[in-house]
Write a protein that holds these residues in place. Structure first.
Motif, PDB file in Angstrom:
ATOM      1  N   THR A 116     -26.900   6.008 -14.083  1.00 25.40           N
ATOM      2  CA  THR A 116     -26.937   7.471 -14.079  1.00 25.40           C
ATOM      3  C   THR A 116     -26.955   8.027 -12.670  1.00 25.40           C
ATOM      4  N   GLY A 117     -27.728   7.364 -11.802  1.00 21.50           N
ATOM      5  CA  GLY A 117     -27.843   7.828 -10.417  1.00 21.50           C
ATOM      6  C   GLY A 117     -26.469   7.957  -9.787  1.00 21.50           C
ATOM      7  N   LEU A 118     -25.645   6.903  -9.995  1.00 22.70           N
ATOM      8  CA  LEU A 118     -24.302   6.890  -9.426  1.00 22.70           C
ATOM      9  C   LEU A 118     -23.477   8.061  -9.955  1.00 22.70           C
ATOM     10  N   TRP A 119     -23.558   8.270 -11.290  1.00 21.98           N
ATOM     11  CA  TRP A 119     -22.775   9.344 -11.891  1.00 21.98           C
ATOM     12  C   TRP A 119     -23.233  10.705 -11.411  1.00 21.98           C
ATOM     13  N   LEU A 120     -24.538  10.839 -11.294  1.00 20.01           N
ATOM     14  CA  LEU A 120     -25.076  12.117 -10.825  1.00 20.01           C
ATOM     15  C   LEU A 120     -24.605  12.415  -9.403  1.00 20.01           C
ATOM     16  N   THR A 121     -24.652  11.380  -8.544  1.00 24.60           N
ATOM     17  CA  THR A 121     -24.196  11.579  -7.168  1.00 24.60           C
ATOM     18  C   THR A 121     -22.748  12.057  -7.162  1.00 24.60           C
ATOM     19  N   HIS A 122     -21.929  11.347  -7.966  1.00 23.13           N
ATOM     20  CA  HIS A 122     -20.517  11.724  -7.988  1.00 23.13           C
ATOM     21  C   HIS A 122     -20.313  13.119  -8.528  1.00 23.13           C
ATOM     22  N   LEU A 123     -21.068  13.444  -9.569  1.00 25.90           N
ATOM     23  CA  LEU A 123     -20.955  14.776 -10.154  1.00 25.90           C
ATOM     24  C   LEU A 123     -21.290  15.821  -9.095  1.00 25.90           C
ATOM     25  N   GLY A 124     -22.379  15.555  -8.377  1.00 28.09           N
ATOM     26  CA  GLY A 124     -22.792  16.477  -7.315  1.00 28.09           C
ATOM     27  C   GLY A 124     -21.686  16.668  -6.299  1.00 28.09           C
ATOM     28  N   LEU A 125     -21.091  15.548  -5.866  1.00 25.23           N
ATOM     29  CA  LEU A 125     -20.030  15.607  -4.865  1.00 25.23           C
ATOM     30  C   LEU A 125     -18.820  16.381  -5.394  1.00 25.23           C
ATOM     31  N   ILE A 126     -18.461  16.093  -6.667  1.00 24.72           N
ATOM     32  CA  ILE A 126     -17.270  16.732  -7.235  1.00 24.72           C
ATOM     33  C   ILE A 126     -17.481  18.248  -7.344  1.00 24.72           C
ATOM     34  N   VAL A 127     -18.657  18.637  -7.803  1.00 19.76           N
ATOM     35  CA  VAL A 127     -18.945  20.075  -7.904  1.00 19.76           C
ATOM     36  C   VAL A 127     -18.879  20.715  -6.528  1.00 19.76           C
ATOM     37  N   GLY A 128     -19.471  20.026  -5.539  1.00 24.76           N
ATOM     38  CA  GLY A 128     -19.467  20.547  -4.169  1.00 24.76           C
ATOM     39  C   GLY A 128     -18.054  20.740  -3.651  1.00 24.76           C
ATOM     40  N   ILE A 129     -17.210  19.724  -3.866  1.00 27.74           N
ATOM     41  CA  ILE A 129     -15.828  19.811  -3.383  1.00 27.74           C
ATOM     42  C   ILE A 129     -15.094  20.936  -4.103  1.00 27.74           C
ATOM     43  N   ALA A 130     -15.286  21.021  -5.435  1.00 23.74           N
ATOM     44  CA  ALA A 130     -14.615  22.075  -6.204  1.00 23.74           C
ATOM     45  C   ALA A 130     -15.009  23.446  -5.671  1.00 23.74           C
ATOM     46  N   PHE A 131     -16.248  23.572  -5.355  1.00 22.27           N
ATOM     47  CA  PHE A 131     -16.791  24.828  -4.847  1.00 22.27           C
ATOM     48  C   PHE A 131     -16.078  25.259  -3.576  1.00 22.27           C
ATOM     49  N   ILE A 132     -15.897  24.272  -2.678  1.00 25.31           N
ATOM     50  CA  ILE A 132     -15.271  24.587  -1.398  1.00 25.31           C
ATOM     51  C   ILE A 132     -13.757  24.718  -1.556  1.00 25.31           C
ATOM     52  N   PHE A 133     -13.225  23.904  -2.461  1.00 26.05           N
ATOM     53  CA  PHE A 133     -11.767  23.843  -2.553  1.00 26.05           C
ATOM     54  C   PHE A 133     -11.183  25.023  -3.332  1.00 26.05           C
ATOM     55  N   PHE A 134     -11.939  25.575  -4.259  1.00 23.40           N
ATOM     56  CA  PHE A 134     -11.389  26.609  -5.151  1.00 23.40           C
ATOM     57  C   PHE A 134     -10.799  27.820  -4.403  1.00 23.40           C
ATOM     58  N   PRO A 135     -11.536  28.404  -3.442  1.00 25.68           N
ATOM     59  CA  PRO A 135     -10.952  29.542  -2.721  1.00 25.68           C
ATOM     60  C   PRO A 135      -9.663  29.165  -1.999  1.00 25.68           C
ATOM     61  N   ILE A 136      -9.626  27.939  -1.453  1.00 24.44           N
ATOM     62  CA  ILE A 136      -8.417  27.516  -0.739  1.00 24.44           C
ATOM     63  C   ILE A 136      -7.261  27.410  -1.741  1.00 24.44           C
ATOM     64  N   TRP A 137      -7.573  26.894  -2.903  1.00 28.12           N
ATOM     65  CA  TRP A 137      -6.554  26.774  -3.946  1.00 28.12           C
ATOM     66  C   TRP A 137      -6.038  28.150  -4.332  1.00 28.12           C
ATOM     67  N   LEU A 138      -6.959  29.080  -4.495  1.00 26.21           N
ATOM     68  CA  LEU A 138      -6.551  30.448  -4.860  1.00 26.21           C
ATOM     69  C   LEU A 138      -5.642  31.032  -3.787  1.00 26.21           C
ATOM     70  N   ALA A 139      -6.010  30.803  -2.517  1.00 29.22           N
ATOM     71  CA  ALA A 139      -5.188  31.312  -1.429  1.00 29.22           C
ATOM     72  C   ALA A 139      -3.796  30.706  -1.500  1.00 29.22           C
ATOM     73  N   PHE A 140      -3.747  29.391  -1.812  1.00 29.69           N
ATOM     74  CA  PHE A 140      -2.459  28.730  -1.902  1.00 29.69           C
ATOM     75  C   PHE A 140      -1.629  29.320  -3.049  1.00 29.69           C
TER      76      PHE A 140
END
Lengths: 278, 333
Positions: free
Chosen positions: A7-31
């Motif tokens: 679970t720890g591993l999955w949680l870490t990855h989930l955290g990372l993925i959410v973080g990246i999505a958060f940062i990436f979404f505005p850039i995607w919208l701009a694109f």
């Protein structure tokens, strides 16, 4: 290293993925916004998938833009960022070399004076600096963009620390070998600092590229605008409507060079961290 | 090839006089070792000859020419540093060639000289490697190679073996000696290891707190030390010192007697208790404590009986082997 399982591993990855999505979404919208037409953007809901106007929008932005062609602004930014990065590195290397390897009156004083300037951000001295640059007639020029930002206490300090870890015997060996100080600097010290230089270049290039306030003050002609401030200049004043596809295309274009620099220098960057040759 | 002359050479850092006047004439091709404990000024002395340190007063002459104000590169010397000081970003070849490149020696000649040196030092397979890819002993050889290719008049070695492990140190010591014989270059060698000094030197300078206590051939220095310091520093295990007051028939001061000249006896000149005995195979070192707490070491053949710990023994020696020192540590003849 901390080992994670289950679970720890999955949680870490989930955290990372959410973080990246958060940062990436505005850039995607701009694109996305840079590949559709104006009326697609202003009419809700805004599309989330790229349209078919990619080439059209980017070609228009690059060649004509709004106030000035984006290609010109890109070039201005490139000149400024390269000038600042290379200038800062050259000056810092030389001043650190002087401070570490030469004994001259006021050596400590000069070092602390340089160090002191770390505490003064650009914004604090921006009015007097503007006055000086204006009196030199450097408004709307590359010199005006680069010169006030070309000295760096941080970089000087960094190189000073690095030079102090270079064993004295190396300088003495070079002296016995007959190398004059500048020869030692170019033949021995400079190649030894190359990974530090690469790391600093990345940081300083991005610093130069992202300058906003200074170019805004001293470039009044659209042809001298840098891209980061140029985006802001594209917003209309008064009742004109903003041409979002072009603005968004410009934003995306403004992001590309720093990304290229980071990815291109990554290898050298990491080698600098792994390699320990002294 | 050249002679080196030091004349009343002095060096002060601020008010501290670290070298208090050294005089020596070094003959062409001679191997002179400067030996002493850390902080005695031996490295400073070498660095003054190299030109890395300026002399406060006195003269350094290489081949008769005063070189006090001459830059290191123009003194016709080559130096091997303690940590080798190899240029980390250059290949072995470039490390050795660097000095020649600066002197603008023609490329084919550089290649030839480096090849010759590499062959001599068995470095040929490593010429294209970087220093970090070499072992300690190989780096040491590169540092030597860098000195050799310049064909200097004088070699200067600053504790070149102290970063190597014990076994390699013995091997490199032999190699340095053989190399110096072969090339016949005048050499000055600094070390704190008296064994290195004894084995390498034609003549040695024993330094103590900025003063050359004695200058002479290793065996002469060993057999006939000029001061208490020299008697204690040269030789392993060190000379035993006994307060003259404890002994009958001795005048004031202290006497020194080497461990190999003391023997255990029924009736000795002095009584001592065995602390422990080290059997080394060929010989045995017996450590004893005399009445006043003085440590005394006896070196005896392995065939002789080894006393048990705590046993009380008499210590005897031949009067001719005794070295007498006055209160100031000077030898009394």
């Amino acid at each position: 290293m901390v080992e994670k399982r289950g679970t720890g591993l999955w949680l870490t990855h989930l955290g990372l993925i959410v973080g990246i999505a958060f940062i990436f979404f505005p850039i995607w919208l701009a694109f996305v916004a840079s590949t559709v037409e104006q009326h697609d953007i202003v009419r809700p809901p805004m599309p989330l998938l790229p349209g078919d106007k990619f080439f059209e929008n980017y070609a228009r932005a690059l060649t004509s833009g709004i106030n000035a062609p984006v290609a010109t602004m890109l070039w201005n930014s490139l000149v400024m960022a390269m000038g600042i990065a290379l200038g800062k590195i050259a000056i810092s290397l030389l001043s650190a070399f002087a401070i570490v390897y030469f004994r001259f009156p006021g050596r400590q004083l000069f070092f602390w004076l340089i160090f002191l300037t770390l505490m003064l951000p650009v914004e604090v001295r921006i009015v007097p600096t503007y006055e000086v640059i204006a009196n030199f007639g450097m408004l709307n020029s590359y010199q005006g963009l680069i010169l006030p930002l070309i000295a760096s206490a941080t970089a000087t300090f960094l190189f000073r620390q690095f030079f102090m870890t270079v064993p004295d015997e190396l300088a003495e060996a070079a002296r016995v070998d007959g190398a004059k100080p500048m020869r030692f600097f170019f033949d021995i010290l400079l190649p030894m600092s190359r990974t530090n230089i690469a790391a600093l270049f990345v940081i300083l290039f991005i610093y130069g590229w992202n300058q906003y306030l200074w170019p805004l003050l001293i470039t009044t002609e659209p042809e001298m605008n840098t891209i980061v401030m140029g985006i802001k200049q594209m917003f209309p004043s008064g009742d004109d409507f903003a041409h979002w596809p072009t603005i968004m295309a410009t934003s995306i274009l403004a992001m590309v060079p720093p990304v290229i620099v980071v990815i291109g220098m990554q290898k050298l960057f990491i080698r600098g961290l792994v390699e320990s040759e002294k | 090839m050249a002679t080196v002359t030091l004349e009343n050479l002095k060096k002060s850092f601020g008010k501290t006089e670290v070298i208090q006047g050294i005089d020596i004439d070094i003959a062409d091709g001679e191997f002179v070792v400067i030996v002493g404990p850390s902080g005695c000024g031996k490295s400073t002395l070498l660095r003054m000859v190299a030109g890395l340190e300026t002399a406060t007063s006195g003269e350094v002459r290489i081949d008769g020419k005063r070189v006090n104000d001459v830059e290191p590169m123009d003194r016709d010397i080559a130096m091997v540093f303690q940590n080798y000081a190899l240029y980390p970003h250059m290949s072995v070849f470039d490390n050795m060639a660097y000095g020649l490149k600066i002197q603008k020696v023609a490329k084919p000649e550089i290649a030839e000289r480096v090849q010759t040196a590499a062959k001599l030092l068995q470095l040929e397979p490593y010429l294209q490697r970087k220093p970090r890819e070499l072992s300690g002993g190989q780096r040491q050889r590169v540092a030597m190679g860098r000195a050799i290719v310049r064909k200097p008049a004088v070699f200067l070695f600053d504790e070149p073996l102290s970063n190597l492990d014990a076994k390699l140190r013995v091997q490199m010591r032999l190699e340095i000696k053989a190399l110096q014989r072969e090339l016949g270059v005048t050499s000055l060698y600094v070390t704190h290891d008296q064994v290195e000094a004894m084995t390498l030197a034609d003549r040695m300078i024993v330094m103590n707190a900025g003063v050359a206590d004695q200058i002479g051939a290793p065996l002469d220095v060993y057999a006939d030390p000029a001061t208490e310091f020299v008697a204690g520093f040269i030789g392993s295990p060190p000379t035993n010192f006994i307060d003259a007051a404890l002994l009958d028939g001795e005048r004031a001061g202290r006497i020194g007697i080497r461990p190999e000249h003391v023997r255990l006896a029924e009736q000795g000149r002095i009584e001592a208790v065995v602390v422990y005995a080290e059997a080394l195979g060929a010989e045995t070192l017996v450590h004893l404590r005399a009445g006043d707490g003085q440590q005394i070491t006896v070196r005896q053949e392995s065939g002789l009986a080894i006393p048990t710990e705590g046993q009380s023994c008499g210590l005897a020696w031949d009067s001719a082997q005794v070295m007498r020192f006055d209160e100031a540590g000077l030898r009394q003849r």
